[in-house]
Write a protein that holds these residues in place. Structure first.
Motif, mmCIF file in Angstrom:
data_model
loop_
_atom_site.group_PDB
_atom_site.id
_atom_site.type_symbol
_atom_site.label_atom_id
_atom_site.label_comp_id
_atom_site.label_asym_id
_atom_site.label_seq_id
_atom_site.Cartn_x
_atom_site.Cartn_y
_atom_site.Cartn_z
ATOM 1 N N ILE A 1 46.114 56.096 -16.799
ATOM 2 C CA ILE A 1 45.235 54.888 -17.223
ATOM 3 C C ILE A 1 46.107 53.648 -16.656
ATOM 4 O O ILE A 1 45.344 52.679 -16.138
ATOM 5 C CB ILE A 1 44.780 54.945 -18.406
ATOM 6 C CG1 ILE A 1 43.818 56.357 -18.553
ATOM 7 C CG2 ILE A 1 44.031 53.636 -18.861
ATOM 8 C CD1 ILE A 1 43.395 56.520 -20.131
ATOM 9 N N ILE A 2 47.033 53.287 -17.181
ATOM 10 C CA ILE A 2 47.946 52.030 -17.195
ATOM 11 C C ILE A 2 48.317 52.005 -15.640
ATOM 12 O O ILE A 2 48.568 51.028 -14.967
ATOM 13 C CB ILE A 2 48.934 51.923 -18.011
ATOM 14 C CG1 ILE A 2 48.393 51.928 -19.492
ATOM 15 C CG2 ILE A 2 49.823 50.811 -17.673
ATOM 16 C CD1 ILE A 2 49.215 51.669 -20.543
ATOM 17 N N LYS A 3 48.964 53.011 -15.091
ATOM 18 C CA LYS A 3 49.714 52.831 -13.713
ATOM 19 C C LYS A 3 48.872 53.273 -12.786
ATOM 20 O O LYS A 3 48.605 52.785 -11.800
ATOM 21 C CB LYS A 3 51.055 53.820 -13.834
ATOM 22 C CG LYS A 3 52.024 53.246 -14.942
ATOM 23 C CD LYS A 3 52.324 52.035 -14.765
ATOM 24 C CE LYS A 3 53.586 51.422 -15.655
ATOM 25 N NZ LYS A 3 54.182 49.988 -15.297
ATOM 26 N N LEU A 4 48.732 54.701 -12.626
ATOM 27 C CA LEU A 4 47.839 55.346 -11.416
ATOM 28 C C LEU A 4 46.507 54.964 -10.956
ATOM 29 O O LEU A 4 46.155 54.579 -9.835
ATOM 30 C CB LEU A 4 48.079 56.910 -11.393
ATOM 31 C CG LEU A 4 49.705 57.507 -11.367
ATOM 32 C CD1 LEU A 4 49.477 58.918 -11.468
ATOM 33 C CD2 LEU A 4 50.219 56.899 -10.102
ATOM 34 N N LEU A 5 45.859 54.549 -12.103
ATOM 35 C CA LEU A 5 44.409 54.337 -12.008
ATOM 36 C C LEU A 5 44.235 52.877 -11.428
ATOM 37 O O LEU A 5 43.590 52.821 -10.429
ATOM 38 C CB LEU A 5 43.677 54.483 -13.244
ATOM 39 C CG LEU A 5 42.034 54.024 -13.347
ATOM 40 C CD1 LEU A 5 41.264 54.881 -12.156
ATOM 41 C CD2 LEU A 5 41.424 54.038 -14.540
ATOM 42 N N PRO A 6 45.025 52.090 -12.001
ATOM 43 C CA PRO A 6 44.875 50.507 -11.011
ATOM 44 C C PRO A 6 45.660 50.604 -9.791
ATOM 45 O O PRO A 6 45.008 50.010 -8.800
ATOM 46 C CB PRO A 6 45.976 49.834 -11.973
ATOM 47 C CG PRO A 6 45.750 50.327 -13.247
ATOM 48 C CD PRO A 6 45.661 51.806 -13.112
ATOM 49 N N CYS A 7 46.569 51.442 -9.719
ATOM 50 C CA CYS A 7 47.223 51.631 -8.138
ATOM 51 C C CYS A 7 45.937 52.072 -7.189
ATOM 52 O O CYS A 7 45.874 51.784 -6.067
ATOM 53 C CB CYS A 7 48.271 52.771 -7.969
ATOM 54 S SG CYS A 7 49.853 51.905 -8.842
ATOM 55 N N CYS A 8 45.284 53.034 -7.758
ATOM 56 C CA CYS A 8 43.989 53.652 -6.815
ATOM 57 C C CYS A 8 43.031 52.368 -6.556
ATOM 58 O O CYS A 8 42.762 52.276 -5.290
ATOM 59 C CB CYS A 8 43.503 55.006 -7.422
ATOM 60 S SG CYS A 8 44.543 56.210 -7.584
#
Length: 411
Positions: free
Chosen positions: A251-258
């Protein structure tokens, strides 16, 4: 920033035998304590051998050795970056708060992003100075240092999450400004720009909530001297620990990256379209020059020139794409490390996360420090405002007047 963990020591074993029983067995208290210490050492060695056998094959090879070598220099490198980054972000804040720059909501987002990054670096300076330079990698097991490590973990994670939220807000704002500049969504964002900036500051402490319960200060005792030792402890077998890793990595890392990857691709597509338009106009200008020689009307030529703010919008978009790409290079590795730690659990975290953690910290610090360099190279208005702020005697007022006629979507 990486999550820190302390060593897990055995609890303090106390003998239930009284002095009379030891005396009847012709065993002195010193001999008994020495026997218990040797027994504890044997348990630790057996446990270490079992862990080595279980985790064999994790994080080996030349890259792993190189990371171990870099870890010895991390303190000095990170300290230099933090000092430079703190000064650079202060300069960013000074420039972006100028009246001519504060007109654009994007500049306000960049200003608060600089504030978050500045506080991350200010807090990291005493941490890296003590942990890597003064202690030279040794562990300080005092209560004060354990409490500071716990504060360091939570403080940096919250502020870094705020930076992620502001970066996502920046990307969404730019996407709406380009794709739907006169739509209802753009008008809504423009009317609620302060709330859009405030939202990451409010949601970040909530997203980091599981971390507050996973890590805590734990007291143990030295077997021989009964001296109290304190370290940051976590139960890596608990459900909350695994849940925290999924929240942190997904939620904090990979979702914003996508989200940022998709928006970055859209913005790059817009830049490519603008470049193709300029090439067509250039070809038209070449044809028009020949037409002028035959006394043809060149009014259409002037009509086809791209407006100045369109060219400034392209530079703004290119600047933000550079910011987003740098952010992705920083955050994707950390998100993947957290995800693998949640999937592969204990072995990967203990053997692979620490050596890669310093590199992840380094990337995050570089990302927080280079904003000033990017703005200076890629934004003419930023350079103009900076010169007017620090070199007033040598700066013409006419150029400042011309460059500050900006819309709410231009940097």
């Amino acid at each position: 920033m990486q999550e820190l963990s302390g060593p897990v020591h055995l609890g303090h074993h106390r003998s239930d035998l009284n002095a009379s029983l030891l005396e009847s067995l012709h065993i002195s208290p010193e001999e008994f304590n020495d026997f218990m210490a040797r027994l504890a050492d044997m348990k630790i060695k057996n446990k270490s051998l079992a862990e080595i056998s279980e985790c064999e094959g994790y994080c080996q090879g030349e890259i792993y050795k190189w990371l171990r070598t870099y870890n010895g220099m991390h303190g000095y490198v990170s300290l230099l970056i933090c000092i430079f980054g703190t000064i650079a972000n202060i300069l960013n804040i000074m420039v972006l708060t100028r009246k001519e720059m504060a007109k654009a909501p994007i500049n306000n987002i960049l200003k608060w992003l600089a504030v978050a990054d500045m506080f991350v670096m200010l807090e990291y300076i005493p941490y890296t100075s003590y942990q890597y330079i003064y202690m030279k990698g040794d562990k300080d097991l005092s209560y004060g240092w354990a409490v500071y490590l716990l504060f360091h973990m939570h403080f940096t994670q919250i502020l870094h999450t705020i930076s992620i939220g502001l970066t996502v807000t920046l990307a969404i704002w730019r996407y709406v400004a380009i794709r739907h500049p006169n739509g209802s969504c753009a008008n809504f964002l423009l009317a609620h720009s302060r709330e859009a900036i405030l939202f990451p500051f409010l949601i970040s402490p909530i997203l980091c909530l599981p971390t507050y319960f996973v890590f805590k200060v734990r007291e143990t005792h030295e077997l021989a001297t009964d001296e109290a030792m304190f370290h940051v402890y976590f139960d890596n077998n608990s459900i909350l620990y695994r849940f925290n890793f999924w929240i942190h990595s997904v939620i904090i890392k990979l979702l914003p990256c996508c989200i940022l990857t998709i928006i970055s691709l859209v913005l790059m597509h817009v830049l490519c379209e603008a470049s193709r338009r300029r090439l067509k106009l250039k070809d038209y200008d070449t044809t028009a020059k020949y037409a002028i020689q035959f006394n043809l009307n060149d009014q259409t030529k002037s009509k086809r020139r791209p407006p100045r703010c369109d060219r400034r919008n392209d530079r703004t978009t290119l600047l933000l794409v550079a910011v987003l790409i740098l952010f992705l290079v920083t955050e994707f590795p950390q998100g993947l490390l957290g995800l693998l730690s949640g999937i592969l659990k204990k072995c990967f975290f203990e053997h692979c996360y620490p050596p890669f953690g310093e590199i992840v910290d380094l990337l995050a610090l570089i990302n927080a420090a280079v904003g000033f360099v990017l703005y200076g190279f890629m934004s003419k208005q930023f350079r103009t405002t900076f010169r007017s702020l620090f070199f007033k005697r040598h700066f013409g007022s006419s150029e400042m007047t011309r460059l500050t006629r900006v819309t709410t979507t231009c940097v």
